[in-house]
Design an enzyme around this catalytic site. Structure first.
Site, PDB file in Angstrom:
ATOM      1  N   HIS A  98      -4.620  17.459  25.771  1.00  0.00           N
ATOM      2  CA  HIS A  98      -3.255  17.852  25.366  1.00  0.00           C
ATOM      3  C   HIS A  98      -2.948  17.272  23.824  1.00  0.00           C
ATOM      4  O   HIS A  98      -1.817  17.559  23.543  1.00  0.00           O
ATOM      5  CB  HIS A  98      -2.246  17.429  26.364  1.00  0.00           C
ATOM      6  CG  HIS A  98      -1.063  18.168  26.593  1.00  0.00           C
ATOM      7  ND1 HIS A  98      -0.145  18.162  27.581  1.00  0.00           N
ATOM      8  CD2 HIS A  98      -0.580  19.218  25.701  1.00  0.00           C
ATOM      9  CE1 HIS A  98       0.762  18.905  27.506  1.00  0.00           C
ATOM     10  NE2 HIS A  98       0.314  19.712  26.386  1.00  0.00           N
ATOM     11  N   ASP A 125       4.230  18.522  32.575  1.00  0.00           N
ATOM     12  CA  ASP A 125       3.153  17.493  32.486  1.00  0.00           C
ATOM     13  C   ASP A 125       3.722  16.461  33.288  1.00  0.00           C
ATOM     14  O   ASP A 125       4.735  16.101  33.660  1.00  0.00           O
ATOM     15  CB  ASP A 125       3.163  16.989  31.193  1.00  0.00           C
ATOM     16  CG  ASP A 125       2.116  16.090  30.746  1.00  0.00           C
ATOM     17  OD1 ASP A 125       1.224  15.487  31.410  1.00  0.00           O
ATOM     18  OD2 ASP A 125       1.469  16.411  29.322  1.00  0.00           O
ATOM     19  N   HIS A 142      -4.353  12.006  23.116  1.00  0.00           N
ATOM     20  CA  HIS A 142      -3.689  13.145  24.267  1.00  0.00           C
ATOM     21  C   HIS A 142      -2.815  12.518  24.920  1.00  0.00           C
ATOM     22  O   HIS A 142      -1.942  13.249  25.657  1.00  0.00           O
ATOM     23  CB  HIS A 142      -4.660  13.660  25.260  1.00  0.00           C
ATOM     24  CG  HIS A 142      -5.147  12.720  26.380  1.00  0.00           C
ATOM     25  ND1 HIS A 142      -5.773  13.211  27.455  1.00  0.00           N
ATOM     26  CD2 HIS A 142      -5.176  11.383  26.471  1.00  0.00           C
ATOM     27  CE1 HIS A 142      -6.004  12.186  28.273  1.00  0.00           C
ATOM     28  NE2 HIS A 142      -5.564  10.911  27.539  1.00  0.00           N
ATOM     29  N   ASP A 228       0.407  21.226  30.729  1.00  0.00           N
ATOM     30  CA  ASP A 228      -0.836  20.322  31.099  1.00  0.00           C
ATOM     31  C   ASP A 228      -1.029  20.537  32.733  1.00  0.00           C
ATOM     32  O   ASP A 228      -0.146  20.131  33.606  1.00  0.00           O
ATOM     33  CB  ASP A 228      -0.260  18.928  30.822  1.00  0.00           C
ATOM     34  CG  ASP A 228      -1.453  17.963  31.136  1.00  0.00           C
ATOM     35  OD1 ASP A 228      -2.230  18.308  32.124  1.00  0.00           O
ATOM     36  OD2 ASP A 228      -1.438  17.081  30.261  1.00  0.00           O
ATOM     37  N   ASP A 230      -2.297  18.602  34.772  1.00  0.00           N
ATOM     38  CA  ASP A 230      -2.122  17.621  35.605  1.00  0.00           C
ATOM     39  C   ASP A 230      -0.345  17.663  36.161  1.00  0.00           C
ATOM     40  O   ASP A 230       0.035  16.594  36.767  1.00  0.00           O
ATOM     41  CB  ASP A 230      -2.494  16.172  34.807  1.00  0.00           C
ATOM     42  CG  ASP A 230      -1.595  15.646  33.856  1.00  0.00           C
ATOM     43  OD1 ASP A 230      -0.558  16.021  33.686  1.00  0.00           O
ATOM     44  OD2 ASP A 230      -2.446  14.982  33.124  1.00  0.00           O
ATOM     45  N   GLU A 273      -5.887  20.622  29.239  1.00  0.00           N
ATOM     46  CA  GLU A 273      -6.340  19.274  30.223  1.00  0.00           C
ATOM     47  C   GLU A 273      -7.073  19.920  31.446  1.00  0.00           C
ATOM     48  O   GLU A 273      -7.449  19.060  32.456  1.00  0.00           O
ATOM     49  CB  GLU A 273      -5.282  18.141  30.701  1.00  0.00           C
ATOM     50  CG  GLU A 273      -4.575  17.413  29.406  1.00  0.00           C
ATOM     51  CD  GLU A 273      -5.454  16.537  28.935  1.00  0.00           C
ATOM     52  OE1 GLU A 273      -6.604  16.063  29.511  1.00  0.00           O
ATOM     53  OE2 GLU A 273      -5.136  15.972  27.911  1.00  0.00           O
TER      54      GLU A 273
END
Length: 305
Positions: A98, A125, A142, A228, A230, A273
């Site tokens: 990221h 994110d 990141h 992202d 995650d 990511e």
């Protein structure tokens, strides 16, 4: 909705703490991203992968890991992204970690200045990514892209795009946040960043969250989504380097994407990511492609157009 899509692969984990995000672009291609978008009548051109320096995997120097290499990758992405936007195309960045949000969003901000558009950035994110060298012991960049874009950081990064800061905090809406360091939290509050964290989503629901995050988006708005992976709960998306439990469920993520699609204003996208080295049978990449499809109009309901 812009019908001409450009895929830009950026195969690097230069800003990350774990190896593997460099394989993300290929995993998204293997999961059929181009074909899925084409099935919705979009014209997709895969520009291939950008080139940049290898990851030397060194410790931080003065609080930043791989600063020169991170700057080189982001400058290359900035140039590529800006060129696509100038041609009236919708670029999708296939990351990569990221830190690449610096190059991507600085290019979008530059394009908005040149065209007189308002910018709205949705930052999906688990992390606020508002760290600085003085706040993070790891030095992994990141964890810093939003701070860098808002002018906090070294000139080789903050100056990409020709204007510092590239953006102001008021154009960003962060969604799904659930891991913020103490010092970072203070900086986020000082900057006035609008954050819809997981507690907010738990209490108010994803629909209300997205209504608030999209408030004020109109026909003169360039809507950029920086996704992202995650952001998602690791139960459904294990293939990321920094898993944080308690993220949005599959249905919440789908609703988030569908409400973005409903605006008709999506004009650029980052997918960051994704780490196939930590994935299970490319499951996370396939889920990411499924959610991207929803961003481009796949609806779970039989909605009349």
């Amino acid at each position: 909705m812009q019908l001409d899509i450009s895929l830009i692969g950026v195969p690097t984990d230069i800003g990350a703490g774990a190896r593997g995000a460099s394989m993300g672009p290929e995993a998204l291609r293997v999961a059929g991203l181009a074909a899925v978008l084409e099935s919705h009548g979009l014209r997709v051109t895969d520009r291939g992968n950008l080139n940049g320096p290898a990851n030397p995997w060194l410790p931080p120097i003065e609080g930043y890991r791989h600063l020169a290499e991170v700057a080189a990758w982001n400058q290359a992405l900035h140039t590529a992204m800006h060129a696509e936007l100038r041609q009236g195309r919708l670029p999708i960045v296939l990351g990569g970690d990221h830190c690449l949000g610096i190059g991507s969003i600085s290019a979008v901000a530059r394009h908005c200045r040149e065209t007189g558009k308002k910018l709205r950035v949705l930052w999906l994110d688990a992390h606020a990514d508002f760290n600085t060298a003085s706040l993070t012991p790891s030095g992994n960049i990141h964890g810093m892209p939003v701070a860098v874009l808002c002018g906090h950081g070294p000139e080789p990064l903050t100056g990409i795009g020709g204007q510092t800061p590239a953006i102001t905090a008021d154009v960003v809406r962060q969604i799904g946040i659930r891991s913020v360091d103490a010092g970072e939290k203070r900086l986020v509050h000082e900057a006035g960043l609008e954050v819809f964290d997981m507690r907010y989503i738990d209490e108010m629901g994803m629909r209300h969250t997205m209504e608030q995050a999209l408030l004020g988006v109109d026909e003169n708005t360039h809507l950029h989504v920086s996704f992202d992976v995650d952001f998602l709960d690791p139960e459904i998306a294990p293939g990321v380097g920094t898993t944080i439990p308690g993220g949005p469920t599959y249905r919440e993520a789908q609703l988030c994407m569908e409400m973005i699609a409903d605006t008709g204003r999506l004009a650029s996208l980052d997918v960051m990511e994704l780490n196939p080295a930590l994935d299970v049978r490319n499951r996370t990449a396939e889920l990411a492609v499924d959610l991207i499809e929803s961003l481009f109009g796949k609806s779970t309901l039989m909605r009349k157009k």
